[in-house]
Enzyme design. Structure first.
Site, short mmCIF file in Angstrom:
data_model
loop_
_atom_site.label_atom_id
_atom_site.label_comp_id
_atom_site.label_asym_id
_atom_site.label_seq_id
_atom_site.Cartn_x
_atom_site.Cartn_y
_atom_site.Cartn_z
N PRO A 16 -91.62 6.57 31.00
CA PRO A 16 -91.79 6.10 29.48
C PRO A 16 -90.30 5.45 29.61
O PRO A 16 -89.31 5.84 29.60
CB PRO A 16 -91.77 7.16 28.67
N GLU A 17 -90.41 4.11 29.12
CA GLU A 17 -89.32 3.42 28.54
C GLU A 17 -89.55 3.39 26.97
O GLU A 17 -90.37 4.00 26.54
CB GLU A 17 -89.16 1.97 29.24
#
Length: 297
Positions: A2-3
DNA sequence: ACCAGCTCCTGCTTGC
DNA sequence: TGCAAGCAGGAGCTGG
């Protein structure tokens, strides 16, 4: 995984069930993830009511009525899923279809938060944290002085909102010899960008990932700042990018991956109008950089 | 101060 | 079909 856009998507998914819920029981199924859980982790949480769920960079922050903040980071492969009480199949999707058939993945369900409605003491459901690679972590800290916590004290600006602009980017990059790719991944400068969205923003701006950060012109910085904000906003709007692990908390896929122009598109034609380039992949400080050698300077 | 490289861990994909 | 190598969205640490 996840960014920033994926973490923001997770926050939006969790917030309706998490906020206002009492943590009636916490299952902590192992002693550590990336780091050991704090001592008394479950004791400190049990009985607390979550007052708000927020995000800073790639961190999720659950404020509680006991003055503590639960800090959660998803690392590369962390995900949450929600099972609401009283919904069919326990709510959400059954475990068996969420990640993989047969759900070998269940062994990676490391933390389960059991929730209840504080006013009625009725079950509200559960939130399950799954993380195969265990690069994620959770910890607790007092809300007072949170900005001085080591995770946040040196964190850079958010690429959401309108703080990040060309002049600020120029200031951040002045004198930097690191390539743009590395500078944009540096969380002390801009917080929340990761490999995907750095590659995408650089392509939109027509800038090579190898270009030294300190050599940007003001016009290039203006363009890059705008493209970073744009790509992040579009990705949040799309529910993030689903590659291997990321899903929204209800099991739905994000769909920004369909809008990738360069990331994971090695060998594909460059989508820039009028450009005849082919997307290339190369290793840069240990990570894959995707770029078009023709239109990215 | 800054930067490149290595590392943690599991699992999926690729190539022989 | 099996097996090993390579690779994956993060980021803290080391050493230069």
């Amino acid at each position: 995984m996840p960014e920033l856009p994926e973490v923001e998507t997770v926050r939006k998914g969790l917030s309706p069930i998490f906020e206002g819920a009492r943590l009636i029981r916490i299952e902590q199924r192992r002693a550590d993830l990336r780091f050991p859980f704090p001592k008394d982790f479950t004791d400190q949480l049990t009985g607390a009511v979550v007052t708000s769920l927020s995000r800073r960079s790639k961190y999720l922050l659950a404020d509680m009525d006991n003055g503590l903040v639960l800090i959660m980071h998803l690392g590369m492969s962390g995900s949450f899923r929600v099972e609401e009480a009283g919904k069919k199949g326990g709510g959400g999707q059954p475990d068996a279809v969420f990640h993989h058939p047969k759900d070998k993945n269940a062994v990676h369900d490391h933390v389960v938060f059991h929730l209840e409605h504080p006013s009625t003491n009725r079950p509200r459901g559960k939130i399950i944290y799954n993380d195969p690679r265990r690069f994620g972590f959770m910890t607790l800290t007092p809300r007072a002085g949170l900005e001085d916590h080591p995770y946040f004290a040196e964190l850079g600006v958010e690429p959401t909102g309108n703080i990040l602009d060309g002049p600020l980017l120029m200031t951040l990059f002045t004198g930097r010899t690191a390539p743009l790719k590395s500078a944009l991944l540096n969380q002390k400068l801009i917080a929340g960008l990761g490999n995907i969205y750095v590659c995408e923003a650089l392509h939109r701006s027509g800038l090579s990932p190898l270009r030294k950060a300190g050599t940007l012109s003001q016009a290039e910085a203006d363009r890059l700042a705008g493209d970073i904000r744009q790509v992040i906003a579009e990705a949040i709007e799309a529910g993030g990018s689903s590659l291997r692990d990321h899903r929204q908390t209800d099991g739905e896929l994000g769909y920004f991956q369909h809008r990738f122009r360069v990331y994971d598109r090695e060998g594909a034609p460059c989508p820039t109008h009028g450009c005849n380039g082919v997307i290339e992949r190369f290793a840069q400080s240990g990570r894959s950089s995707f770029h078009c050698p023709l239109c990215q300077g």
